[in-house]
Design a protein around this motif. Structure first.
Motif, PDB file in Angstrom:
ATOM      1  N   ARG A  14      32.308  34.426  39.850  1.00  0.00           N
ATOM      2  CA  ARG A  14      31.473  35.503  39.305  1.00  0.00           C
ATOM      3  C   ARG A  14      30.667  35.009  38.102  1.00  0.00           C
ATOM      4  NH1 ARG A  14      35.062  39.754  37.233  1.00  0.00           N
ATOM      5  NH2 ARG A  14      36.514  38.028  36.902  1.00  0.00           N
ATOM      6  N   ILE A  15      29.397  35.378  38.078  1.00  0.00           N
ATOM      7  CA  ILE A  15      28.500  34.970  36.993  1.00  0.00           C
ATOM      8  C   ILE A  15      28.862  35.735  35.719  1.00  0.00           C
ATOM      9  CG2 ILE A  15      26.101  35.020  36.189  1.00  0.00           C
ATOM     10  CD1 ILE A  15      25.252  34.672  39.109  1.00  0.00           C
ATOM     11  N   ALA A  16      28.957  35.015  34.607  1.00  0.00           N
ATOM     12  CA  ALA A  16      29.378  35.631  33.347  1.00  0.00           C
ATOM     13  C   ALA A  16      28.213  36.063  32.464  1.00  0.00           C
ATOM     14  CB  ALA A  16      30.269  34.664  32.566  1.00  0.00           C
ATOM     15  N   LYS A  17      27.056  35.422  32.612  1.00  0.00           N
ATOM     16  CA  LYS A  17      25.915  35.743  31.756  1.00  0.00           C
ATOM     17  C   LYS A  17      24.687  36.000  32.627  1.00  0.00           C
ATOM     18  CE  LYS A  17      25.633  33.672  27.786  1.00  0.00           C
ATOM     19  NZ  LYS A  17      25.472  32.653  26.717  1.00  0.00           N
ATOM     20  N   PRO A  18      23.821  36.931  32.238  1.00  0.00           N
ATOM     21  CA  PRO A  18      22.655  37.258  33.063  1.00  0.00           C
ATOM     22  C   PRO A  18      21.695  36.089  33.194  1.00  0.00           C
ATOM     23  CG  PRO A  18      22.468  38.269  30.884  1.00  0.00           C
ATOM     24  CD  PRO A  18      23.851  37.707  30.978  1.00  0.00           C
ATOM     25  N   ILE A  19      21.018  36.016  34.337  1.00  0.00           N
ATOM     26  CA  ILE A  19      20.030  34.976  34.593  1.00  0.00           C
ATOM     27  C   ILE A  19      18.690  35.651  34.840  1.00  0.00           C
ATOM     28  CG2 ILE A  19      19.346  33.082  36.121  1.00  0.00           C
ATOM     29  CD1 ILE A  19      22.308  32.658  36.758  1.00  0.00           C
ATOM     30  N   TYR A  20      17.677  35.253  34.064  1.00  0.00           N
ATOM     31  CA  TYR A  20      16.350  35.863  34.153  1.00  0.00           C
ATOM     32  C   TYR A  20      15.330  34.893  34.734  1.00  0.00           C
ATOM     33  CZ  TYR A  20      18.286  39.283  30.851  1.00  0.00           C
ATOM     34  OH  TYR A  20      19.055  40.227  30.244  1.00  0.00           O
ATOM     35  N   SER A  21      14.254  35.467  35.296  1.00  0.00           N
ATOM     36  CA  SER A  21      13.130  34.658  35.774  1.00  0.00           C
ATOM     37  C   SER A  21      12.207  34.356  34.603  1.00  0.00           C
ATOM     38  CB  SER A  21      12.356  35.413  36.856  1.00  0.00           C
ATOM     39  OG  SER A  21      11.618  36.493  36.271  1.00  0.00           O
ATOM     40  N   ASP A  22      11.159  33.557  34.865  1.00  0.00           N
ATOM     41  CA  ASP A  22      10.222  33.210  33.799  1.00  0.00           C
ATOM     42  C   ASP A  22       9.374  34.388  33.339  1.00  0.00           C
ATOM     43  OD1 ASP A  22       8.790  33.436  36.103  1.00  0.00           O
ATOM     44  OD2 ASP A  22       7.671  31.577  35.880  1.00  0.00           O
ATOM     45  N   THR A  23       9.409  35.493  34.086  1.00  0.00           N
ATOM     46  CA  THR A  23       8.654  36.684  33.679  1.00  0.00           C
ATOM     47  C   THR A  23       9.575  37.761  33.102  1.00  0.00           C
ATOM     48  OG1 THR A  23       8.807  37.575  35.931  1.00  0.00           O
ATOM     49  CG2 THR A  23       6.836  36.294  35.377  1.00  0.00           C
ATOM     50  N   GLY A  24      10.851  37.426  32.910  1.00  0.00           N
ATOM     51  CA  GLY A  24      11.784  38.364  32.312  1.00  0.00           C
ATOM     52  C   GLY A  24      12.492  39.271  33.298  1.00  0.00           C
ATOM     53  N   ILE A  25      12.270  39.032  34.595  1.00  0.00           N
ATOM     54  CA  ILE A  25      12.949  39.837  35.614  1.00  0.00           C
ATOM     55  C   ILE A  25      14.388  39.342  35.760  1.00  0.00           C
ATOM     56  CG2 ILE A  25      13.002  40.441  38.065  1.00  0.00           C
ATOM     57  CD1 ILE A  25       9.962  40.142  38.080  1.00  0.00           C
ATOM     58  N   LEU A  26      15.324  40.282  35.797  1.00  0.00           N
ATOM     59  CA  LEU A  26      16.728  39.929  35.957  1.00  0.00           C
ATOM     60  C   LEU A  26      16.971  39.449  37.385  1.00  0.00           C
ATOM     61  CD1 LEU A  26      19.592  39.927  34.681  1.00  0.00           C
ATOM     62  CD2 LEU A  26      19.873  42.234  35.633  1.00  0.00           C
ATOM     63  N   TYR A  51      27.979  29.676  32.964  1.00  0.00           N
ATOM     64  CA  TYR A  51      29.201  30.345  32.545  1.00  0.00           C
ATOM     65  C   TYR A  51      29.744  31.190  33.699  1.00  0.00           C
ATOM     66  CZ  TYR A  51      27.674  28.938  27.931  1.00  0.00           C
ATOM     67  OH  TYR A  51      27.285  28.195  26.858  1.00  0.00           O
ATOM     68  N   ILE A  52      31.037  31.005  33.979  1.00  0.00           N
ATOM     69  CA  ILE A  52      31.708  31.678  35.082  1.00  0.00           C
ATOM     70  C   ILE A  52      32.914  32.438  34.548  1.00  0.00           C
ATOM     71  CG2 ILE A  52      32.990  31.313  37.237  1.00  0.00           C
ATOM     72  CD1 ILE A  52      30.016  30.846  37.549  1.00  0.00           C
ATOM     73  N   LEU A  53      33.146  33.641  35.081  1.00  0.00           N
ATOM     74  CA  LEU A  53      34.319  34.410  34.683  1.00  0.00           C
ATOM     75  C   LEU A  53      35.570  33.854  35.367  1.00  0.00           C
ATOM     76  CD1 LEU A  53      32.794  37.990  35.053  1.00  0.00           C
ATOM     77  CD2 LEU A  53      33.455  36.903  32.901  1.00  0.00           C
ATOM     78  N   GLU A  54      36.678  33.900  34.661  1.00  0.00           N
ATOM     79  CA  GLU A  54      37.953  33.523  35.264  1.00  0.00           C
ATOM     80  C   GLU A  54      38.274  34.509  36.387  1.00  0.00           C
ATOM     81  OE1 GLU A  54      39.494  30.879  34.564  1.00  0.00           O
ATOM     82  OE2 GLU A  54      39.055  30.295  32.495  1.00  0.00           O
ATOM     83  N   PRO A  55      39.098  34.111  37.379  1.00  0.00           N
ATOM     84  CA  PRO A  55      39.360  34.960  38.553  1.00  0.00           C
ATOM     85  C   PRO A  55      39.765  36.394  38.241  1.00  0.00           C
ATOM     86  CG  PRO A  55      40.245  32.768  38.910  1.00  0.00           C
ATOM     87  CD  PRO A  55      39.761  32.794  37.497  1.00  0.00           C
ATOM     88  N   THR A  56      40.644  36.588  37.277  1.00  0.00           N
ATOM     89  CA  THR A  56      41.119  37.948  36.975  1.00  0.00           C
ATOM     90  C   THR A  56      40.561  38.486  35.660  1.00  0.00           C
ATOM     91  OG1 THR A  56      43.094  37.048  35.879  1.00  0.00           O
ATOM     92  CG2 THR A  56      43.262  37.549  38.240  1.00  0.00           C
ATOM     93  N   GLU A  57      39.580  37.806  35.119  1.00  0.00           N
ATOM     94  CA  GLU A  57      39.044  38.184  33.801  1.00  0.00           C
ATOM     95  C   GLU A  57      38.140  39.405  33.888  1.00  0.00           C
ATOM     96  OE1 GLU A  57      36.309  36.215  30.202  1.00  0.00           O
ATOM     97  OE2 GLU A  57      36.639  35.140  32.080  1.00  0.00           O
TER      98      GLU A  57
END
Length: 356
Positions: A14-26, A51-57
């Motif tokens: 699972r992704i832990a932090k948001p990833i945005y495009s070069d135009t600010g789109i999530l 950054y990845i979440l731990e399995p049960t985090e």
């Protein structure tokens, strides 16, 4: 939460932090489950790791200010990359509008902020480094109440202070492990070429170029191991020097773990002859180094929680020790002579283990 290399990512993580495009789109929000399609798109972004979440985090909290901070860095990195790539290729340089935008966002902080490092890839590391240095310069300049025009010049210089990294052989910059003497020489030669692109370009204002000229002289002196042209550094050059080193020490690198902000400040304090104490204090007063709720390790081996910041000693707070439920007031001289903070304990994404 942990930081792992892209080639070690597996389906179901699972992704832990948001990833945005070069135009600010999530592109992908926090807690997104990684499947074949998501992983393929992530690899196209050329991240070294993420950054990845731990399995049960459970999903850790993130404030609107922190989300805005990360999004700003992402968007501005793309703007800076476009501008610098064009300049290195022979085009003009319009860097001051980017500097002015950074100052609008970080040049007049009303309170301390948590300075969060964004994910960096092999491809965008130089740009994110220069942006981070510029943001830190803006924070310090604002704390010192410097003249707006001077702030723009300093922040603009910070945005182009490491142009040589765009010229240096990328296989050397991205090498894992220690560089050879020959490789180091190539990197340093590229750094000088980067400075020359600016110092000899009279379409760039003299207010910006003066800081680059001083940095080139310093780098040249280091390379030749000669101090015959020892110079009195301008205030702006000193600010860029501190911001540059702070980011270098605390950012996630391909070849080393990041240093905590607390350890970075200790690094400066142990080298008072190289880094202006007044500027270090301005940085400490602007970003969270030892906030209430932070978990720390002490020199006697104990671990504790920051209860209150010290009014007079910025790095000597009151600590509640976990094991004995004892309170140490490091602001007291007798206590501090026996016990100090060894380091702050933080998660891999640079967040405090505990908070208030």
């Amino acid at each position: 939460m942990k930081y792992i290399r892209v080639d070690e990512i597996k389906f179901g993580m699972r992704i832990a932090k948001p990833i945005y495009s070069d135009t600010g789109i999530l592109l992908y929000g926090r807690d997104t489950n990684i499947n074949e399609s998501v992983l393929a798109n992530i690899k196209k972004l050329n991240f070294y790791g993420m950054y990845i979440l731990e399995p049960t985090e459970p999903l850790p909290p993130i404030s609107p200010e922190e989300e805005k901070f990360e999004k700003f860095q992402t968007l501005t990195t793309y703007q800076l990359k476009k501008e610098l790539d064009s300049f290195v290729a022979g085009g003009s340089l319009e860097i001051e509008p980017i500097a002015a935008n950074i100052i609008r966002n970080f040049g007049s902080l009303s309170k301390k902020i948590t300075y969060i490092q964004t994910m960096r890839s092999n491809e965008d590391f130089p740009y994110k480094h220069m942006l981070s240095v510029a943001m830190l310069c803006s924070i310090i300049c604002g704390k010192l109440n410097m003249e707006p025009k001077e702030q723009v010049c300093i922040v603009s210089a910070a945005l182009i202070h490491d142009l040589g990294k765009l010229i240096a052989p990328q296989e050397i910059l991205n090498k894992q492990g220690k560089l050879t003497e020959a490789e180091l020489k190539k990197v340093k030669e590229a750094e000088l070429k980067g400075y020359d692109l600016v110092k000899d370009n009279y379409s760039i204002s003299a207010g910006i170029r003066r800081f680059i000229i001083q940095q080139r002289a310093e780098r040249s002196s280091e390379m030749t191991e000669q101090n015959e042209s020892e110079q009195k550094l301008l205030l702006g050059t000193k600010i860029i020097k501190i911001a540059d080193m702070f980011d270098t020490l605390t950012a996630m690198r391909v070849y080393k773990e990041p240093m905590s902000e607390f350890s970075a400040i200790k690094f400066f304090n142990e080298r008072e002859d190289q880094y202006d104490e007044k500027l270090v204090v301005a940085l400490i007063e602007s970003i969270n180094i030892l906030p209430v709720g932070a978990c720390v390790e002490l020199t006697n081996g104990e671990k504790g929680l920051v209860l209150a910041e010290s009014e007079y000693f910025l790095l000597r707070p009151k600590i509640l020790v976990f094991g004995s439920n004892t309170i140490y007031d490091l602001g007291q001289r007798k206590t501090y002579e026996k016990i100090q903070i060894r380091d702050i304990l933080k998660t891999m994404d640079n967040r405090f283990v505990m908070n208030n």
